[in-house]
Design a protein around this motif. Structure first.
Motif, PDB file in Angstrom:
ATOM      1  N   PHE A 128       0.779   2.845   5.034  1.00 20.83           N
ATOM      2  CA  PHE A 128       0.025   2.739   6.161  1.00 20.83           C
ATOM      3  C   PHE A 128      -0.929   3.852   6.204  1.00 20.83           C
ATOM      4  O   PHE A 128      -0.602   5.002   5.491  1.00 20.83           O
ATOM      5  CB  PHE A 128       0.846   2.749   7.382  1.00 20.83           C
ATOM      6  CG  PHE A 128       1.630   1.223   7.600  1.00 20.83           C
ATOM      7  CD1 PHE A 128       1.026   0.168   8.446  1.00 20.83           C
ATOM      8  CD2 PHE A 128       2.923   1.159   7.377  1.00 20.83           C
ATOM      9  CE1 PHE A 128       1.538  -1.073   8.444  1.00 20.83           C
ATOM     10  CE2 PHE A 128       3.435  -0.005   7.335  1.00 20.83           C
ATOM     11  CZ  PHE A 128       2.783  -1.146   8.197  1.00 20.83           C
ATOM     12  N   ALA A 129      -2.053   3.727   7.107  1.00 21.68           N
ATOM     13  CA  ALA A 129      -3.125   4.752   6.974  1.00 21.68           C
ATOM     14  C   ALA A 129      -2.560   6.144   7.818  1.00 21.68           C
ATOM     15  O   ALA A 129      -2.882   7.097   7.461  1.00 21.68           O
ATOM     16  CB  ALA A 129      -4.381   4.413   7.789  1.00 21.68           C
ATOM     17  N   TYR A 130      -1.569   6.015   8.654  1.00 26.28           N
ATOM     18  CA  TYR A 130      -0.781   6.919   9.474  1.00 26.28           C
ATOM     19  C   TYR A 130       0.538   7.107   8.943  1.00 26.28           C
ATOM     20  O   TYR A 130       1.139   6.293   8.136  1.00 26.28           O
ATOM     21  CB  TYR A 130      -0.783   6.661  10.941  1.00 26.28           C
ATOM     22  CG  TYR A 130      -2.199   7.091  11.403  1.00 26.28           C
ATOM     23  CD1 TYR A 130      -2.298   8.159  12.270  1.00 26.28           C
ATOM     24  CD2 TYR A 130      -3.039   5.743  11.449  1.00 26.28           C
ATOM     25  CE1 TYR A 130      -3.547   8.391  12.811  1.00 26.28           C
ATOM     26  CE2 TYR A 130      -4.456   6.240  12.414  1.00 26.28           C
ATOM     27  CZ  TYR A 130      -4.865   7.409  12.838  1.00 26.28           C
ATOM     28  OH  TYR A 130      -5.773   7.589  13.604  1.00 26.28           O
ATOM     29  N   GLY A 131       1.008   8.515   8.813  1.00 24.23           N
ATOM     30  CA  GLY A 131       2.454   8.764   8.647  1.00 24.23           C
ATOM     31  C   GLY A 131       2.934   9.800   9.313  1.00 24.23           C
ATOM     32  O   GLY A 131       2.184  10.475  10.044  1.00 24.23           O
ATOM     33  N   THR A 132       4.235   9.940   9.312  1.00 28.26           N
ATOM     34  CA  THR A 132       5.090  10.994   9.933  1.00 28.26           C
ATOM     35  C   THR A 132       4.670  12.325   9.144  1.00 28.26           C
ATOM     36  O   THR A 132       4.715  12.339   8.004  1.00 28.26           O
ATOM     37  CB  THR A 132       6.391  10.614   9.898  1.00 28.26           C
ATOM     38  OG1 THR A 132       6.625   9.516  10.595  1.00 28.26           O
ATOM     39  CG2 THR A 132       7.100  11.785  10.862  1.00 28.26           C
TER      40      THR A 132
ATOM     41  N   PRO B 213       2.065  -3.121   5.493  1.00 26.79           N
ATOM     42  CA  PRO B 213       0.852  -3.596   5.946  1.00 26.79           C
ATOM     43  C   PRO B 213       0.566  -5.190   5.623  1.00 26.79           C
ATOM     44  O   PRO B 213      -0.317  -5.615   6.590  1.00 26.79           O
ATOM     45  CB  PRO B 213      -0.340  -2.643   5.200  1.00 26.79           C
ATOM     46  CG  PRO B 213       0.464  -1.496   4.840  1.00 26.79           C
ATOM     47  CD  PRO B 213       1.935  -1.857   4.671  1.00 26.79           C
ATOM     48  N   SER B 214       0.943  -5.741   4.528  1.00 29.69           N
ATOM     49  CA  SER B 214       0.820  -6.997   4.276  1.00 29.69           C
ATOM     50  C   SER B 214       1.434  -7.926   5.177  1.00 29.69           C
ATOM     51  O   SER B 214       1.278  -9.142   5.246  1.00 29.69           O
ATOM     52  CB  SER B 214       1.334  -7.105   2.764  1.00 29.69           C
ATOM     53  OG  SER B 214       2.612  -6.867   2.338  1.00 29.69           O
ATOM     54  N   GLN B 215       2.574  -7.512   5.798  1.00 26.52           N
ATOM     55  CA  GLN B 215       3.314  -8.326   6.616  1.00 26.52           C
ATOM     56  C   GLN B 215       3.119  -8.053   8.109  1.00 26.52           C
ATOM     57  O   GLN B 215       3.575  -8.875   8.831  1.00 26.52           O
ATOM     58  CB  GLN B 215       4.951  -7.860   6.357  1.00 26.52           C
ATOM     59  CG  GLN B 215       5.321  -8.451   5.063  1.00 26.52           C
ATOM     60  CD  GLN B 215       6.871  -8.171   4.699  1.00 26.52           C
ATOM     61  OE1 GLN B 215       7.751  -7.932   5.544  1.00 26.52           O
ATOM     62  NE2 GLN B 215       7.092  -8.273   3.293  1.00 26.52           N
ATOM     63  N   GLY B 216       2.412  -6.947   8.312  1.00 23.22           N
ATOM     64  CA  GLY B 216       2.312  -6.656   9.788  1.00 23.22           C
ATOM     65  C   GLY B 216       1.215  -5.678   9.998  1.00 23.22           C
ATOM     66  O   GLY B 216       1.290  -4.412   9.814  1.00 23.22           O
TER      67      GLY B 216
ATOM     68  N   LEU C 146      -3.297  11.094  10.514  1.00 25.12           N
ATOM     69  CA  LEU C 146      -3.931  10.175   9.502  1.00 25.12           C
ATOM     70  C   LEU C 146      -3.851  10.710   8.174  1.00 25.12           C
ATOM     71  O   LEU C 146      -4.431  11.944   7.915  1.00 25.12           O
ATOM     72  CB  LEU C 146      -5.329  10.072  10.121  1.00 25.12           C
ATOM     73  CG  LEU C 146      -6.141   9.208   9.143  1.00 25.12           C
ATOM     74  CD1 LEU C 146      -6.035   7.732   9.355  1.00 25.12           C
ATOM     75  CD2 LEU C 146      -7.673   9.347   9.728  1.00 25.12           C
ATOM     76  N   ARG C 147      -3.372  10.299   7.414  1.00 27.07           N
ATOM     77  CA  ARG C 147      -2.954  10.607   5.721  1.00 27.07           C
ATOM     78  C   ARG C 147      -4.357  11.155   5.273  1.00 27.07           C
ATOM     79  O   ARG C 147      -4.287  12.137   4.337  1.00 27.07           O
ATOM     80  CB  ARG C 147      -2.282   9.798   4.937  1.00 27.07           C
ATOM     81  CG  ARG C 147      -0.864   9.368   5.588  1.00 27.07           C
ATOM     82  CD  ARG C 147       0.154   9.039   4.905  1.00 27.07           C
ATOM     83  NE  ARG C 147      -0.343   7.505   4.372  1.00 27.07           N
ATOM     84  CZ  ARG C 147      -0.950   6.968   3.227  1.00 27.07           C
ATOM     85  NH1 ARG C 147      -0.974   8.026   2.185  1.00 27.07           N
ATOM     86  NH2 ARG C 147      -1.293   5.799   3.020  1.00 27.07           N
TER      87      ARG C 147
ATOM     88  N   HIS D 220       3.873   2.418  10.456  1.00 22.09           N
ATOM     89  CA  HIS D 220       5.018   1.528  10.392  1.00 22.09           C
ATOM     90  C   HIS D 220       5.768   1.368  11.306  1.00 22.09           C
ATOM     91  O   HIS D 220       6.114   2.323  12.053  1.00 22.09           O
ATOM     92  CB  HIS D 220       5.667   2.303   9.152  1.00 22.09           C
ATOM     93  CG  HIS D 220       7.172   2.035   8.699  1.00 22.09           C
ATOM     94  ND1 HIS D 220       8.069   2.493   9.568  1.00 22.09           N
ATOM     95  CD2 HIS D 220       7.732   0.910   7.962  1.00 22.09           C
ATOM     96  CE1 HIS D 220       9.245   2.047   9.169  1.00 22.09           C
ATOM     97  NE2 HIS D 220       9.026   0.833   8.279  1.00 22.09           N
ATOM     98  N   TYR D 221       6.133   0.377  11.763  1.00 21.10           N
ATOM     99  CA  TYR D 221       7.054  -0.288  12.468  1.00 21.10           C
ATOM    100  C   TYR D 221       7.311   0.654  13.800  1.00 21.10           C
ATOM    101  O   TYR D 221       8.456   1.080  14.171  1.00 21.10           O
ATOM    102  CB  TYR D 221       8.400  -0.365  11.771  1.00 21.10           C
ATOM    103  CG  TYR D 221       9.564  -1.017  12.395  1.00 21.10           C
ATOM    104  CD1 TYR D 221       9.221  -2.455  12.611  1.00 21.10           C
ATOM    105  CD2 TYR D 221      10.727  -0.635  12.930  1.00 21.10           C
ATOM    106  CE1 TYR D 221      10.415  -3.325  12.968  1.00 21.10           C
ATOM    107  CE2 TYR D 221      11.583  -1.694  13.614  1.00 21.10           C
ATOM    108  CZ  TYR D 221      11.442  -2.880  13.443  1.00 21.10           C
ATOM    109  OH  TYR D 221      12.454  -3.707  13.838  1.00 21.10           O
TER     110      TYR D 221
END
Length: 468
Positions: A142-146, A269-272, A109-110, A277-278
């Motif tokens: 996105f709220a989370y990231g790698t 986020p606006s598209q899904g 969670l960034r 992310h994905y």
């Protein structure tokens, strides 16, 4: 002293010895509990070794014992860090940085600030160091990231076999699972595979025909390993995965982030809507890069519906020496994206016309040989490119290109090679006569068609006596 008194004294001393001995033994054996900080607990369930601990922290006895006992469990696929939103995915010994450390690939969670603690199982002992978290810059909002949690290997730990990461502020009853530390051995040549393709991520997948065509095309191009990060697929797709796994071409990595997060179906986020992310695509690509870093000479990072096709030679084996000569070795090679809309079917303008494969019509999915017209090239296609890399020259990668590498990237001349992307239109306003014919795929059709039909028949997706 009378003889009777002497006998009574001996009996009294014997009774005192019997009474005191258990207490003495209990005190002796309990010394490790009260002074545990000068002991090293093994990573097995059994004994306590009398060695000094190389540690940054002083932990409670029950806390340390819990971590030790968890070390005997099988390798976990996803490890949660209690008290945080962090998910640990895999761990690799890092050989390309200045310091000796383990890279733990994670999803974080960034917005959460965490002080991480790394616990190593090393020569059956537990060692501890501080971890440093580096969040990848590509997270698409996105709220989370790698992220990479870099864990310096403490003094006295020569060959860490397992690792876990905890929060320094975590409670003492944290349930810990350990990840295997991979990439123990460095290789610079004689790799098991020449070309590995990383495909991510497979979810609700039903496009069987195009998948088989792509796998057979990849083999014609010289690919000898395909790694699929799978969340979910149709039974027919699973049958194909099992078939190619048995052949040794495919490795399937179960990808279960959707069990822990509300993963997005899109890249924005606006598209899904979602947390990540994905389906965690970037984390999967980075895991694949490190998983095959010392197993494959080259690694390609692409999607299921994409093919990187040479233009003047027939295979990647012939193409890569040309790229190295023109652009330099150990670089990332970028191939421009050319979209072939799967909604439009038009015959080639001139012979040869591909045969009508009526037997394939009942197979779920897209026939790439029926879609030979591409959209006019637009500059936006440069942002959707894919790459082939020497994985040992890359530190972090993303969906399109790399984030951190040793020697950077080069655009490949489209007349040498380019990417064919058979998918839904990216320019839906175009009329069929505005598309541009490209029949390069037909150069492979004489070998591709019988190979695909054989696989479909063997897996019960075509009638045995079907003809074309």
């Amino acid at each position: 002293m009378r003889h009777r008194d002497k006998q009574l004294l001996k009996r009294f001393r014997r009774l005192m010895f019997i009474a005191v001995l258990p207490v003495t033994l209990l005190i002796w054996t309990s010394r490790g509990y009260w002074t545990f900080h000068s002991r090293t607990f093994t990573c097995q369930r059994t004994t306590v070794q009398q060695h000094s601990v190389h540690t940054t922290y002083t932990m409670g006895h029950q806390d340390l014992r819990s971590a030790v006992l968890q070390g005997r469990q099988p390798e976990a696929s996803v490890v949660t860090v209690n008290g945080t939103k962090t998910l640990l995915l895999s761990a690799y010994l890092e050989h390309c940085t200045d310091r000796k450390e383990v890279r733990v690939i994670a999803v974080v969670l960034r917005s959460e600030a965490v002080a991480y603690r790394c616990l190593f199982c090393c020569q059956e002992q537990l060692h501890i160091s501080d971890g440093v978290c580096n969040i990848h810059s590509d997270h698409f909002g996105f709220a989370y990231g790698t992220a990479d949690i870099m864990c310096p290997i403490p003094s006295g730990c020569e060959t860490p076999s397992r690792i876990t990461v905890t929060s320094a502020a975590g409670s003492s009853d944290v349930d810990r699972e350990f990840l295997e530390v991979k990439n123990q051995n460095v290789k610079s040549d004689a790799f098991p595979y020449s070309f590995t393709v990383c495909l991510s991520t497979m979810y609700d997948f039903t496009n069987v025909l195009q998948f088989v065509q792509s796998l057979e095309m990849m083999q014609l191009l010289g690919v000898d390993r395909v790694v699929v990060y799978k969340t979910s697929c149709s039974p027919e797709t699973q049958r194909i995965l099992d078939y190619y796994t048995h052949k040794g071409l495919v490795e399937v990595i179960p990808w279960s982030l959707s069990r822990y997060l509300n993963v997005s179906l899109s890249w924005l986020p606006s598209q899904g809507p979602g947390d990540l992310h994905y389906f965690g695509q970037i984390a999967a690509l980075n895991d694949c890069l490190y998983r095959y870093m010392y197993r494959s000479r080259y690694v390609a990072l692409q999607d299921m519906d994409e093919l990187i096709l040479p233009q003047s030679v027939s295979s990647w084996s012939e193409l890569l020496p040309q790229l190295e000569q023109k652009y330099g070795v150990d670089r990332c090679y970028m191939f421009e994206n050319n979209v072939f809309p799967n909604t439009i079917k038009r015959p080639p303008p001139n012979p040869p016309t591909p045969p009508l494969l009526a037997s394939w019509l009942n197979v779920s999915g897209v026939d790439i040989l029926a879609h030979l017209y591409q959209e006019p090239y637009e500059e936006i296609h440069k942002s959707n490119f894919k790459i082939i890399v020497n994985p040992r020259a890359v530190f972090t990668t993303t969906v399109h290109g790399v984030l951190h590498s040793q020697h950077g990237c080069s655009w490949v001349d489209r007349n040498m090679a380019r990417m064919y992307h058979t998918r839904r239109p990216s320019q839906p306003h175009l009329k069929p006569d505005q598309l541009i014919y490209d029949g390069r795929l037909l150069d492979y059709s004489a070998r591709l068609i019988p190979a695909v039909s054989a696989v479909l028949k063997e897996n019960g997706l075509l009638e045995e006596d079907s003809t074309h």
